[in-house]
Write a protein that holds these residues in place. Structure first.
Motif, PDB file in Angstrom:
ATOM      1  N   GLU A 328      47.248  57.402  37.660  1.00  0.00           N
ATOM      2  CA  GLU A 328      46.595  58.278  36.803  1.00  0.00           C
ATOM      3  C   GLU A 328      45.044  57.697  36.541  1.00  0.00           C
ATOM      4  O   GLU A 328      45.117  56.424  36.077  1.00  0.00           O
ATOM      5  CB  GLU A 328      47.335  58.599  35.593  1.00  0.00           C
ATOM      6  CG  GLU A 328      48.318  59.528  35.495  1.00  0.00           C
ATOM      7  CD  GLU A 328      48.891  59.952  34.047  1.00  0.00           C
ATOM      8  OE1 GLU A 328      48.397  60.397  33.280  1.00  0.00           O
ATOM      9  OE2 GLU A 328      49.984  60.003  33.988  1.00  0.00           O
ATOM     10  N   HIS A 330      42.169  57.969  33.754  1.00  0.00           N
ATOM     11  CA  HIS A 330      41.626  58.746  32.445  1.00  0.00           C
ATOM     12  C   HIS A 330      40.236  58.592  32.389  1.00  0.00           C
ATOM     13  O   HIS A 330      39.810  57.400  32.452  1.00  0.00           O
ATOM     14  CB  HIS A 330      42.462  58.263  31.167  1.00  0.00           C
ATOM     15  CG  HIS A 330      43.938  58.654  31.325  1.00  0.00           C
ATOM     16  ND1 HIS A 330      44.436  59.986  31.169  1.00  0.00           N
ATOM     17  CD2 HIS A 330      45.033  57.706  31.518  1.00  0.00           C
ATOM     18  CE1 HIS A 330      45.702  59.909  31.471  1.00  0.00           C
ATOM     19  NE2 HIS A 330      46.070  58.759  31.650  1.00  0.00           N
ATOM     20  N   PRO A 331      39.448  59.535  31.881  1.00  0.00           N
ATOM     21  CA  PRO A 331      38.043  58.885  31.526  1.00  0.00           C
ATOM     22  C   PRO A 331      38.095  58.131  30.216  1.00  0.00           C
ATOM     23  O   PRO A 331      38.998  58.170  29.517  1.00  0.00           O
ATOM     24  CB  PRO A 331      37.550  60.474  31.028  1.00  0.00           C
ATOM     25  CG  PRO A 331      38.332  61.442  31.679  1.00  0.00           C
ATOM     26  CD  PRO A 331      39.820  60.859  31.743  1.00  0.00           C
ATOM     27  N   HIS A 332      37.125  57.237  30.146  1.00  0.00           N
ATOM     28  CA  HIS A 332      37.041  56.298  29.241  1.00  0.00           C
ATOM     29  C   HIS A 332      35.861  56.325  28.451  1.00  0.00           C
ATOM     30  O   HIS A 332      34.924  57.068  28.739  1.00  0.00           O
ATOM     31  CB  HIS A 332      36.991  54.853  29.765  1.00  0.00           C
ATOM     32  CG  HIS A 332      38.458  54.470  30.508  1.00  0.00           C
ATOM     33  ND1 HIS A 332      39.523  53.795  29.728  1.00  0.00           N
ATOM     34  CD2 HIS A 332      38.745  54.724  31.702  1.00  0.00           C
ATOM     35  CE1 HIS A 332      40.307  53.747  30.524  1.00  0.00           C
ATOM     36  NE2 HIS A 332      40.168  54.216  31.952  1.00  0.00           N
ATOM     37  N   TYR A 363      34.257  58.590  35.182  1.00  0.00           N
ATOM     38  CA  TYR A 363      34.756  57.345  34.778  1.00  0.00           C
ATOM     39  C   TYR A 363      34.627  57.541  33.349  1.00  0.00           C
ATOM     40  O   TYR A 363      35.782  56.891  32.669  1.00  0.00           O
ATOM     41  CB  TYR A 363      34.147  56.328  35.602  1.00  0.00           C
ATOM     42  CG  TYR A 363      33.968  56.691  36.954  1.00  0.00           C
ATOM     43  CD1 TYR A 363      35.324  56.365  37.958  1.00  0.00           C
ATOM     44  CD2 TYR A 363      32.851  56.949  37.398  1.00  0.00           C
ATOM     45  CE1 TYR A 363      34.854  56.787  39.165  1.00  0.00           C
ATOM     46  CE2 TYR A 363      32.643  57.385  39.042  1.00  0.00           C
ATOM     47  CZ  TYR A 363      33.786  57.281  39.630  1.00  0.00           C
ATOM     48  OH  TYR A 363      33.496  57.471  40.972  1.00  0.00           O
ATOM     49  N   SER A 365      33.908  59.535  29.505  1.00  0.00           N
ATOM     50  CA  SER A 365      34.515  60.915  28.638  1.00  0.00           C
ATOM     51  C   SER A 365      33.519  61.804  28.607  1.00  0.00           C
ATOM     52  O   SER A 365      32.598  61.628  27.817  1.00  0.00           O
ATOM     53  CB  SER A 365      35.255  60.347  27.543  1.00  0.00           C
ATOM     54  OG  SER A 365      35.571  61.496  27.032  1.00  0.00           O
ATOM     55  N   LYS A 483      36.121  66.088  35.178  1.00  0.00           N
ATOM     56  CA  LYS A 483      37.079  65.319  35.452  1.00  0.00           C
ATOM     57  C   LYS A 483      37.347  64.745  36.875  1.00  0.00           C
ATOM     58  O   LYS A 483      38.215  63.830  37.256  1.00  0.00           O
ATOM     59  CB  LYS A 483      38.630  65.567  34.718  1.00  0.00           C
ATOM     60  CG  LYS A 483      38.450  65.680  33.254  1.00  0.00           C
ATOM     61  CD  LYS A 483      39.758  66.393  32.761  1.00  0.00           C
ATOM     62  CE  LYS A 483      39.655  66.506  31.244  1.00  0.00           C
ATOM     63  NZ  LYS A 483      40.926  67.201  30.753  1.00  0.00           N
ATOM     64  N   GLN A 694      36.052  52.964  38.413  1.00  0.00           N
ATOM     65  CA  GLN A 694      37.044  53.361  37.412  1.00  0.00           C
ATOM     66  C   GLN A 694      37.599  51.910  36.840  1.00  0.00           C
ATOM     67  O   GLN A 694      37.703  51.887  35.721  1.00  0.00           O
ATOM     68  CB  GLN A 694      38.219  54.019  38.314  1.00  0.00           C
ATOM     69  CG  GLN A 694      39.275  54.457  37.461  1.00  0.00           C
ATOM     70  CD  GLN A 694      39.101  55.498  36.433  1.00  0.00           C
ATOM     71  OE1 GLN A 694      38.413  56.422  36.788  1.00  0.00           O
ATOM     72  NE2 GLN A 694      39.657  55.455  35.407  1.00  0.00           N
ATOM     73  N   GLU A 698      37.669  51.078  32.854  1.00  0.00           N
ATOM     74  CA  GLU A 698      38.859  50.550  32.050  1.00  0.00           C
ATOM     75  C   GLU A 698      38.461  49.057  31.798  1.00  0.00           C
ATOM     76  O   GLU A 698      39.186  48.822  30.269  1.00  0.00           O
ATOM     77  CB  GLU A 698      39.856  50.414  33.229  1.00  0.00           C
ATOM     78  CG  GLU A 698      40.382  51.768  33.644  1.00  0.00           C
ATOM     79  CD  GLU A 698      41.480  51.876  34.917  1.00  0.00           C
ATOM     80  OE1 GLU A 698      41.701  50.682  35.235  1.00  0.00           O
ATOM     81  OE2 GLU A 698      41.854  52.614  35.261  1.00  0.00           O
TER      82      GLU A 698
END
Length: 724
Positions: A328, A330-332, A363, A365, A483, A694, A698
């Motif tokens: 998974e 997720h956008p950060h 990458y 949000s 996304k 990514q 993170e």
């Protein structure tokens, strides 16, 4: 030596170049670095891409051929020659696609996932399947006879159907009837309202195995129940693709929205441009399937497997198999915002006043940045007006919801909603009417031009006067694709950008003549000219013996004038590095023409969508982002927007981003001097740009959380207090 850089030998055909791109997508289905279900998804993407290609591009070429158009394209090919070339490449591409599917289905079986035929089902599964057929399928299916009193039915584009050949049961015939051949034909549409892939109950004798079956196979298996008194001689699935382009006369249309809606109703009824049918289909059945269609041999595709691989999109989400998918992602929280939050800034407008912000999707949000920007503007009592261009929005768009709220709160809301955005026309009209109902002013595009720019302007009253906040991006205001697509967006309250943004929206909504722009570069007004000027400037530096370099990242490169100018720059000694995801009709590495040009394409987990332009400028590097590719339609027939990135820190970020993409040795395909592409995968010192982006997002998010935790004072309970 004089060389004509416009000679057709130095250009590729657009359509064949696009098919090369789709082949690069297909290649991901056999990339060992991709998890199994992700490989399967790339097969589905390849099919989806081909559907749109036939519905739009092939349909357009067929119209030209039928109308006797002999005009040659940039590669000196007539429409008829292009159609022949497309058929040849597509037939091979589809055959390769189904070879890959067989390999992937075998790999799925090693994971306990089997696609079977009804004959292979266990007795218990067959009993369940028969009950399922009677309960779920039989009531929904509508069999249609085809004879002198039942004409061949109209079949919608991309619908799956079964063609059947039936013979009267001998046991029900009289002696006289036995002497007559009683062959019937029929069509059974495969209902799209039912699941195409059916999961059977697990076979208890084989633990760990899960069986699946295609809906059309079940219907074929029980087909005689729809035609009592007849035996089934042959039943074959087939699928039509129809012309889906809209032909809108904007000059004579009194109401553009009404005209678009009228044309949308015709889309499913367009002329057939392709038929797919199962391998082994008899010649008689082929003639029957195409009896009402103007199709030629090159329009027919014999498929060795299940028709329409887009069905695997849903299957790839099967529960319990996360190990067969990408981890998974997720956008950060955006890094630009994290830095300012450390300084105590929490309001989006406070942040933008402090410095320009940049957001790197997916990458970082979209919700935390763009949606938050519009939502805060909608709720902020000091915001007076919001103006925005919308090209594609999601059906449950948070942007639309925020704009509705802003209008209901009494703010001046002006939206240019492009109702001619292909395949999003109906949704855009629906969203536009929602906004109008809420009290917003909606402009439905401009006559003769698609508005493809991505821009938002917020006007806010502050202590020192009116301030304008601007957001310009490379991608759509679409929370769903945000996304999946890589895009860039910049927030600024720079006065020069604010002034240009006001003039830009006045140009869209009124009769204002174009101003003298300070920062905005707008198509079709001055974008082409500015791009040529920037390339010419690099040529001048090269001719003076200075370092000259252009790095350009885009979706497609097709414009002949721009390509000729790049060839000229290459011949002058300018180093040109192109990152082109899709169509590229420029050919690198031609001696004396494009020796100094390299072209790479990145195809990976996310769809590369950002447009970034980097010019050496004699050591004073300049960076630009925008909505436009270097294609004639973007430069001539669309309202597009490109802006310079002026903040030094953001320029440095862009430089590192693009450099990482130039160094990618895992997902990069390199174009050769013969127009073909080779994927170069390094076994060591691996660099994967998307994976690295990514990872960076993170790590920054984790760093911010740790910093926040350190700032928070720990709670120490006071034992024995009266509150216990």
């Amino acid at each position: 030596m004089d060389v004509d850089v416009r000679d057709h030998r130095y250009y590729l055909n657009r359509e064949l170049s696009w098919l090369q791109f789709n082949r690069r997508v297909l290649q991901e289905a056999v990339d060992a670095n991709n998890p199994l279900l992700e490989k399967l998804k790339f097969l589905a993407i390849t099919s989806s891409n081909l559907d749109e290609f036939f519905m739009i591009r092939v349909a357009g070429l067929r119209h030209q051929k039928e109308n006797g158009v002999k005009k040659r394209d940039i590669a000196n090919m007539t429409p008829e020659e292009q159609l022949e070339g497309i058929s040849d490449v597509c037939q091979k591409l589809v055959a390769r696609q189904y070879r890959y599917l067989k390999v992937l289905l075998q790999e799925l079986e090693s994971e306990g996932l089997y696609f079977i035929h009804p004959d292979e089902a266990s007795p218990e599964q067959k009993r369940w399947l028969e009950e399922y057929f009677e309960r779920e399928i039989f009531p929904v299916v509508t069999p249609m006879a085809v004879d002198s009193s039942h004409p061949f039915p109209f079949l919608a584009s991309k619908s799956l159907n079964l063609a059947l050949l039936l013979e009267r049961n001998e046991r029900d015939m009289t002696q006289d009837e036995e002497n007559d051949i009683d062959i019937k034909t029929a069509i059974v549409p495969v209902p799209s309202v039912l699941p195409r892939i059916i999961r059977l109950p697990d076979n208890k004798d084989i633990p760990g195995r899960h069986d699946f079956i295609f809906l059309e196979q079940v219907i074929r298996y029980y087909a005689t129940r729809f035609f009592i008194g007849y035996d089934l001689l042959e039943a074959r699935p087939f699928r039509l693709t129809r012309d889906a382009d809209l032909y809108i006369d904007e000059e004579d249309a009194q109401d553009l929205v009404v005209e678009v809606e009228r044309q949308l109703k015709k889309r499913q009824r367009g002329e057939a441009v392709r038929i797919e049918f199962e391998k082994g289909t008899s010649r008689f059945m082929r003639r029957f399937m195409t009896s009402e269609m103007n199709l030629e041999k090159e329009d027919m595709y014999e498929i060795d497997g299940p028709l329409d691989m887009t069905v695997f999109f849903s299957f790839c989400g099967i529960k319990g198999y996360d190990h067969l998918r990408y981890p998974e992602a997720h956008p950060h929280h955006p890094w630009s915002m994290i830095q300012l939050e450390k300084e105590g800034k929490t309001n989006i407008f406070d942040m933008i006043r402090q410095k320009d912000l940049m957001v790197h999707l997916p990458y970082e949000s979209f919700d935390d940045s763009v949606v938050n920007f519009v939502a805060e503007a909608a709720a902020d009592k000091d915001v007076l007006a919001i103006k925005q261009t919308l090209y594609r929005v999601s059906s449950s768009s948070p942007i639309i919801q925020a704009l509705e709220k802003a209008a209901q709160n009494g703010k001046q809301v002006t939206v240019l909603m492009e109702v001619k955005a292909r395949f999003d026309e109906a949704n855009n009209i629906l969203m536009a009417r929602r906004l109008e109902k809420a009290g917003a002013h909606v402009i439905y595009g401009l006559v003769g031009l698609k508005t493809h720019s991505k821009c938002t302007l917020v006007i806010r009253r502050e202590k020192d006067g009116i301030r304008r906040y601007v957001h310009v991006a490379t991608g759509n205001y679409n929370a769903s694709t945000a996304k999946l697509y890589t895009d860039l967006g910049i927030f600024t309250c720079n006065d020069h950008f604010g002034s240009d943004a006001s003039a830009f929206f006045n140009l869209l909504s009124g009769y204002s003549d174009p101003p003298i722009w300070d920062s905005f570069i707008v198509a079709p007004i001055n974008l082409r000219e500015r791009c040529v000027e920037l390339i010419d400037r690099e040529i001048s530096f090269a001719l003076q013996g200075e370092n000259a370099r252009i790095v350009a990242k885009m979706n497609s490169l097709l414009d002949k004038e721009i390509i000729a100018k790049l060839y000229e720059a290459s011949r002058a000694g300018v180093k040109i590095e192109l990152i082109v995801r899709g169509i590229c009709v420029l050919i690198p590495g031609i001696p004396g023409i494009s020796d100094n040009i390299t072209v790479r394409s990145l195809v990976g987990r996310f769809l590369e969508h950002s447009r970034v332009f980097w010019f050496e400028n004699g050591g004073r590097e300049e960076f630009y982002i925008g909505s436009a590719d270097w294609m004639p339609r973007n430069l001539n027939d669309r309202v597009e927007l490109m802006i310079p990135v002026k903040d030094a820190e953001l320029c440095e970020r862009l430089k590192k981003m693009v450099t990482l993409e130039l160094n990618d040795n895992q997902k990069a395909h390199i174009m050769q001097s013969d127009g073909m592409w080779i994927k170069e995968v390094a076994p060591e010192n691996k660099v994967g740009a998307q994976a690295e982006f990514q990872k960076i997002a993170e790590e920054r998010d984790q760093e911010a959380e740790m910093t926040l935790a350190q700032k928070m004072e720990p709670y120490v309970p006071v034992f024995g207090s009266s509150k216990d």
